[in-house]
Scaffold this active site. Structure first.
Site, short mmCIF file in Angstrom:
data_model
loop_
_atom_site.label_atom_id
_atom_site.label_comp_id
_atom_site.label_asym_id
_atom_site.label_seq_id
_atom_site.Cartn_x
_atom_site.Cartn_y
_atom_site.Cartn_z
N ASP A 194 82.19 68.46 49.58
CA ASP A 194 81.86 67.87 50.88
C ASP A 194 82.81 66.72 51.23
O ASP A 194 82.88 66.31 52.39
CB ASP A 194 80.42 67.35 50.88
CG ASP A 194 79.44 68.32 51.54
OD1 ASP A 194 79.90 69.14 52.37
OD2 ASP A 194 78.25 68.26 51.24
N LYS B 148 76.24 79.38 53.97
CA LYS B 148 77.30 78.99 53.03
C LYS B 148 77.38 79.96 51.86
O LYS B 148 78.47 80.37 51.44
CB LYS B 148 77.06 77.56 52.55
CG LYS B 148 77.25 76.52 53.63
CD LYS B 148 76.72 75.15 53.24
CE LYS B 148 76.86 74.16 54.39
NZ LYS B 148 76.29 72.83 54.10
N GLN C 202 72.99 69.72 49.68
CA GLN C 202 72.68 69.85 51.10
C GLN C 202 71.93 68.62 51.60
O GLN C 202 70.92 68.23 51.02
CB GLN C 202 71.87 71.12 51.35
CG GLN C 202 71.56 71.37 52.80
CD GLN C 202 72.81 71.65 53.63
OE1 GLN C 202 73.70 72.37 53.21
NE2 GLN C 202 72.86 71.06 54.82
#
Length: 303
Positions: free
Chosen positions: A128, A61, A105
Site C-alpha cells: 500500500d 483485489k 484493508q
C-alpha cells in the site's frame, strides 16, 4: 440569416479500464518470468470485520491477483479481533519468506490503531506504500513502494500527456493516502505543484491556473468549470454515492463532469477512471516488492 448552432466540444475520456488492462498485461508477463525462475509472487490480504465496501474491495483485489498469476493468501478476522492479535499475524507474515506483499484493508475497527498497524508491516512488503519509511523515501525521490491511487493517477497522466516536465499541477486535497503522495510524485515528474485544501484562499482561482488538476477531496461534484483552465487535464479521484430524488443512488466524483467536460481537454470518468488503476498498481507493487526482496536476499547472501 440562418445560423447553425454547434454543441461545445466535450473533454476526451481518459479510459482507466483500458490503461489498467495494459498495465496488468505487463504485470502478468513479469509474474510468469518470476514463476519460471522458481519464485511465485505472493500477496497476503488481511480483512478485519465485515464492512461491505471493504469486502467488495478485497474480493476485487484477490480476483485481479489470480488473473495476473499472483498467488494470494486471505486472512479474515472478526471485528472484535484485538490489536495485539493483528500485530502477531503481521509479525508472522513479515517473517514468512514466501510472502512478498502484505495489505491490511482499511478502515480498521475503531479499537485498533491504524498507524500502529501500518508501521508494523515490513516496508519491503508494504504494497500500500503507507509505511513511514516508504512515505519518507517517496519524498526523497527514492525507488520505494508508492501508494497505489497516486501511482495510478501518474500513469494515466503520463499515458495521456507524455512528459510532464514544466507542467503546473494542482492537487485539491492533502490526505496522506492521495493528496500528499500525489504532490510528491508530480514533483518527481518535474511539475510545478500547488496543493489546495480547506484553508486555501480563493481555491478556485488558484486551480484555474493548472495545466493538470487532480481532485481528491471526497466532496461530490464540488469542482465545476470555474475551477478549470481551458484545455486542462483533469483526474477525478473521488468516488461518492449520492441519492437521487426518487431514492435510487449513483456514483459521482469530486468533479462536476457535465460542467467540467465543456472546458477541460480530458477527464477521467467515475466510475471507470482512477479506480481500475488503483488495483492494477497494487499488483505492480506486489511485483516491485518481490524484486526488492530478491535484491535484498542476494545482498544478505553476499554479505
Amino acid at each position: 440569416m440562418n445560423m447553425t448552432l454547434t454543441s461545445p466540444q466535450r473533454a476526451e475520456n481518459i479510459d482507466g479500464k483500458a490503461a489498467a488492462r495494459r498495465l496488468l498485461a505487463e504485470v502478468a508477463a513479469e509474474c510468469r518470468a518470476f514463476v519460471d525462475q522458481g519464485h511465485h509472487p505472493t500477496l497476503a490480504v488481511v480483512l478485519v470485520g465485515d464492512d461491505p465496501a471493504s469486502q467488495v474491495y478485497v474480493r476485487n483485489k484477490l480476483r485481479t491477483a489470480e488473473e495476473v498469476g499472483i498467488r494470494s493468501l486471505e486472512y479474515r478476522f472478526p471485528a472484535n479481533l484485538s490489536e495485539s492479535e493483528l500485530l502477531a499475524t503481521l509479525d508472522k507474515l513479515n517473517l514468512d519468506p514466501l510472502v512478498n506483499g502484505i495489505l491490511v484493508q482499511l478502515p480498521l475497527p475503531r479499537h485498533i490503531n491504524e498507524q500502529a498497524i501500518l508501521r508494523a508491516i515490513d516496508p519491503l512488503k508494504d504494497v500500500d506504500g503507507f509505511h513511514p519509511e516508504n512515505v519518507g523515501g517517496l519524498v526523497h525521490g527514492q525507488a520505494v513502494l508508492t501508494p497505489c491511487t497516486p501511482a495510478g493517477c501518474l500513469r494515466l497522466l503520463q499515458d495521456y500527456c507524455g512528459d510532464l516536465s514544466g507542467k503546473h499541477a494542482v492537487v485539491v486535497g492533502r490526505s496522506n493516502i492521495v493528496g500528499k503522495p500525489m504532490a510528491a510524485l508530480l514533483l518527481k515528474a518535474h511539475c510545478s505543484v500547488t496543493t489546495l485544501h480547506s484553508r486555501s484562499q480563493d481555491a478556485a482561482a488558484l486551480a484555474a491556473q493548472a495545466d493538470i488538476l487532480i481532485a481528491a477531496v471526497g466532496q461530490p461534484e464540488m469542482i465545476d468549470a470555474s475551477w478549470i483552465k481551458p484545455g486542462a487535464v483533469v483526474i477525478d479521484v473521488g468516488i461518492n454515492r449520492v441519492t437521487r430524488a426518487n431514492g435510487s443512488s449513483r456514483l459521482v466524483g469530486d468533479v462536476d463532469a457535465a460542467s467540467v467536460s465543456t472546458v477541460a481537454a480530458a477527464l477521467t470518468p467515475v466510475p471507470g477512471g482512477v479506480g481500475p488503476m488503483t488495483i492494477a498498481c497494487l499488483m505492480q507493487n506486489t511485483l516491485q516488492a518481490t524484486r526488492l526482496q530478491t535484491a535484498s536476499a542476494v545482498l544478505s547472501h553476499c554479505g
